[in-house]
Each structure stands twice: as C-alpha cells, then as structure tokens.
Design a protein around this motif. Sequence first.
Motif, PDB file in Angstrom:
ATOM      1  N   CYS A 107       0.968  -1.248   0.165  1.00  0.00           N
ATOM      2  CA  CYS A 107      -0.012  -0.186   0.027  1.00  0.00           C
ATOM      3  C   CYS A 107       0.786   1.206  -0.040  1.00  0.00           C
ATOM      4  N   TRP A 108       1.980   1.381   0.670  1.00  0.00           N
ATOM      5  CA  TRP A 108       2.835   2.288   0.867  1.00  0.00           C
ATOM      6  C   TRP A 108       3.968   2.435  -0.001  1.00  0.00           C
ATOM      7  N   ALA A 109       4.180   1.699  -0.969  1.00  0.00           N
ATOM      8  CA  ALA A 109       5.015   1.443  -1.901  1.00  0.00           C
ATOM      9  C   ALA A 109       6.519   1.488  -1.223  1.00  0.00           C
ATOM     10  N   ALA A 110       6.728   0.934  -0.225  1.00  0.00           N
ATOM     11  CA  ALA A 110       7.868   0.869   0.570  1.00  0.00           C
ATOM     12  C   ALA A 110       8.626  -0.608   0.613  1.00  0.00           C
ATOM     13  N   PRO A 111       9.932  -0.572   0.643  1.00  0.00           N
ATOM     14  CA  PRO A 111      10.597  -1.629   0.703  1.00  0.00           C
ATOM     15  C   PRO A 111      10.533  -2.697   1.611  1.00  0.00           C
ATOM     16  N   LEU A 112      10.208  -4.048   1.659  1.00  0.00           N
ATOM     17  CA  LEU A 112      10.234  -4.909   2.599  1.00  0.00           C
ATOM     18  C   LEU A 112      11.180  -5.819   2.273  1.00  0.00           C
ATOM     19  N   GLN A 113      11.692  -6.352   3.651  1.00  0.00           N
ATOM     20  CA  GLN A 113      12.768  -7.579   3.866  1.00  0.00           C
ATOM     21  C   GLN A 113      12.194  -8.706   4.719  1.00  0.00           C
ATOM     22  N   VAL A 114      11.851  -9.826   4.193  1.00  0.00           N
ATOM     23  CA  VAL A 114      11.340 -10.823   5.124  1.00  0.00           C
ATOM     24  C   VAL A 114      12.297 -11.820   5.400  1.00  0.00           C
ATOM     25  N   HIS A 115      12.696 -12.021   6.748  1.00  0.00           N
ATOM     26  CA  HIS A 115      13.415 -13.047   7.392  1.00  0.00           C
ATOM     27  C   HIS A 115      12.897 -14.300   7.059  1.00  0.00           C
ATOM     28  N   ASP A 116      13.595 -15.473   6.847  1.00  0.00           N
ATOM     29  CA  ASP A 116      12.924 -16.761   6.514  1.00  0.00           C
ATOM     30  C   ASP A 116      12.701 -17.569   7.591  1.00  0.00           C
ATOM     31  N   TRP A 117      13.098 -17.447   8.915  1.00  0.00           N
ATOM     32  CA  TRP A 117      12.822 -18.350   9.871  1.00  0.00           C
ATOM     33  C   TRP A 117      12.696 -17.421  11.090  1.00  0.00           C
ATOM     34  N   ALA A 118      13.180 -16.148  11.459  1.00  0.00           N
ATOM     35  CA  ALA A 118      12.830 -15.535  12.848  1.00  0.00           C
ATOM     36  C   ALA A 118      11.567 -15.548  13.263  1.00  0.00           C
ATOM     37  N   GLY A 119      11.279 -15.246  14.543  1.00  0.00           N
ATOM     38  CA  GLY A 119       9.902 -15.060  15.116  1.00  0.00           C
ATOM     39  C   GLY A 119       9.462 -13.506  15.271  1.00  0.00           C
ATOM     40  N   HIS A 120       8.758 -13.275  15.989  1.00  0.00           N
ATOM     41  CA  HIS A 120       8.129 -11.994  16.214  1.00  0.00           C
ATOM     42  C   HIS A 120       9.355 -10.968  16.811  1.00  0.00           C
ATOM     43  N   ASP A 121      10.165 -11.461  17.492  1.00  0.00           N
ATOM     44  CA  ASP A 121      11.336 -10.665  18.020  1.00  0.00           C
ATOM     45  C   ASP A 121      12.465 -10.982  17.379  1.00  0.00           C
ATOM     46  N   LEU A 122      12.403 -10.173  16.049  1.00  0.00           N
ATOM     47  CA  LEU A 122      13.461 -10.370  15.148  1.00  0.00           C
ATOM     48  C   LEU A 122      14.744  -9.836  15.527  1.00  0.00           C
ATOM     49  N   PRO A 123      14.910  -8.855  16.227  1.00  0.00           N
ATOM     50  CA  PRO A 123      16.096  -8.085  16.835  1.00  0.00           C
ATOM     51  C   PRO A 123      16.830  -9.180  17.758  1.00  0.00           C
ATOM     52  N   MET A 124      15.908 -10.015  18.410  1.00  0.00           N
ATOM     53  CA  MET A 124      16.651 -10.752  19.413  1.00  0.00           C
ATOM     54  C   MET A 124      17.034 -12.025  18.572  1.00  0.00           C
ATOM     55  N   ASP A 125      16.108 -12.774  17.556  1.00  0.00           N
ATOM     56  CA  ASP A 125      16.508 -13.986  17.075  1.00  0.00           C
ATOM     57  C   ASP A 125      17.644 -13.635  16.119  1.00  0.00           C
ATOM     58  N   HIS A 126      17.719 -12.717  15.379  1.00  0.00           N
ATOM     59  CA  HIS A 126      18.997 -12.652  14.417  1.00  0.00           C
ATOM     60  C   HIS A 126      19.202 -11.029  14.352  1.00  0.00           C
ATOM     61  N   PRO A 127      19.859 -10.591  15.393  1.00  0.00           N
ATOM     62  CA  PRO A 127      20.331  -9.114  15.431  1.00  0.00           C
ATOM     63  C   PRO A 127      21.043  -8.675  14.298  1.00  0.00           C
ATOM     64  N   GLU A 128      22.209  -9.527  13.950  1.00  0.00           N
ATOM     65  CA  GLU A 128      23.129  -9.172  12.872  1.00  0.00           C
ATOM     66  C   GLU A 128      22.276  -9.249  11.705  1.00  0.00           C
ATOM     67  N   TRP A 129      21.351  -9.794  11.097  1.00  0.00           N
ATOM     68  CA  TRP A 129      20.735  -9.558   9.953  1.00  0.00           C
ATOM     69  C   TRP A 129      19.868  -8.355  10.173  1.00  0.00           C
ATOM     70  N   VAL A 130      19.422  -7.755  11.081  1.00  0.00           N
ATOM     71  CA  VAL A 130      18.454  -6.587  11.217  1.00  0.00           C
ATOM     72  C   VAL A 130      19.256  -5.550  11.070  1.00  0.00           C
ATOM     73  N   ALA A 131      20.520  -5.544  11.696  1.00  0.00           N
ATOM     74  CA  ALA A 131      21.646  -4.507  11.548  1.00  0.00           C
ATOM     75  C   ALA A 131      21.981  -4.277  10.154  1.00  0.00           C
ATOM     76  N   GLU A 132      22.413  -5.370   9.584  1.00  0.00           N
ATOM     77  CA  GLU A 132      22.851  -5.500   8.357  1.00  0.00           C
ATOM     78  C   GLU A 132      21.890  -4.775   7.259  1.00  0.00           C
ATOM     79  N   GLN A 133      20.420  -5.122   7.429  1.00  0.00           N
ATOM     80  CA  GLN A 133      19.464  -4.506   6.466  1.00  0.00           C
ATOM     81  C   GLN A 133      19.091  -2.969   6.649  1.00  0.00           C
TER      82      GLN A 133
END
Length: 275
Positions: free
Chosen positions: A213-239
């Motif tokens: 709806c907002w024409a915004a970029p989206l990145q989807v992690h393929d296995w992490a849970g709701h607390d994405l920064p806890m499950d994979h903080p390095e991936w979040v920082a990289e994105q």
Amino acid sequence: MTARWILLRGLTREAGHWGPFARMLERRSGAPVEAIDLPGNGRHCRAQSPWQVPAMAESVRRQATRGAPPIVIAMSLGAMVAIEWGRQAPHELAGCVLVNASAGGLNPFWQRLQPRNYPALARMFLPGLSPLAREKRVLRMTSARPWQHEGVPQTWAQLAELRPVSPANAWRQLWAAARYRAAAAGPPVPLLLLASRGDRLVSAECSRRLAECWAAPLQVHDWAGHDLPMDHPEWVAEQVLSWSRRLPRPDAGVTEVPRERHEPVILAPHTAGHR
C-alpha cells in the motif's frame, strides 16, 4: 548514514528488552542509539498508558533528545507509534524502520494477532503467575528458537520486577494496538519494513500489505520469530544499515524522498551461525 538512532519497543516491553542489538547497532554504525520507553513501560512504569496510539507518539516525541533527525527502529506496537510520529511531525525524522508491524484498516484482526495466541495472552494477565513463568511464555511466543535464548527469561523477569507494567497499563496498550487504524497513504518519511516468516504472533502478511500500500521496501527473514532483533540481530543491523546508506544526509534539510515502486517481498538467506 544517519546521525543517530531511536529504538521503540512494543506491548509491555521496554528499552532493556533490546538486549545486545542496541550496542551492536551503535558499534556498527558509529552513531548514538537512544532507546525510549512508551508511557507505562520501563522508566515510565508508574505513568498511565494512553488508550490511543497518537497520544503515545506525542509522549515519545517529548522524550526524544533534540538534535539531527533520527531514524526510528520500532517493533510491533512501537512501530504503530513510529507511524504516528511520522504523520504528526515528519520533519523530525530521517526515516522509520518498522519491524513486524500491523495496522487496522489495512490488516485484518486475525493477522494482526493470530488467534492461536488468544488463550496464552489471556492467561498471562491472570494473578498468581510469577514474572519468570510469564517471561518464559513470552519467549515461546516471540522467538522461533527459544532454546537459543536460555538466559533471556531470567533477564526479562528481573526487568519486570524492577519496572513492573501494571495489568491496567497492559490492557490499555493492547486496546490501543487493537484499535489503531492507519491511512491508506503511509507517513511522508522514508520507510523500510522488516518481517519474520516465522512470526507466530503477527502474520508477515501484515508487513507485506503495508509495503504494498505504501510502496515501501520490505525484507522478510525466512525463519525468525516476532522478536526479530533478538532471534537474528546481525541480520536486522545489516538490513537497516544497507538501507540507511541510501538515504539523504540528515543535515541536508530533506524530510521526504521520492518513493520508488518496490517488489513487496525479498526473502532473506540463512546466515552462518544461525541455522
């Protein structure tokens, strides 16, 4: 690259729940990180939580340290607050990263809070449950790999004992999140959406719909849970860092950038050490 970052957590969560992610982001970006608590949580646990998300955004804006426009990284309810901040005062922000976000009007209620969680959430508000037992349940709901975070419930229980969130404030926050409605047009600030395919609390379809709806970029992690920064903080920082490098400089006086049309979903590959 941004001059600074602001972090916002979600329902009943506080600055301490960011764990090692905040320091990692500060170290990798070279920019200061400020974690702000929503009213009723953390340092403001004695305050009354507002019934509406816009009032939460006003509180957060008052707390924010003055300076160059920050990029806000916000999760869940915190992401709704970030959206409202962007609507109320877009000139105050360099951009928003919305993690596992949702909004009424664009996402159906059964995707915003998946029905499988209703009984567990109701039980967590019942009297007699110890902070440790409650936080163990939260971990099982928010992490795709809770066995990798064995010491986390103890840390969260200590936070709950030091700065307890009252049941009344928890219900106010849940009500505000459930009633929140977003406009068809996104806030006029640069946006990045991050979602977790393994999120059992909020469906990744919510982020996909917002990005569409907002024409915004989206990145989807393929296995992490709701607390994405806890499950994979390095991936979040990289994105976040990769996206922020393409933004205008905060001191350039630009508060809105042209939106390009993006493919709504980009799957994240597995990273070594997180299998």
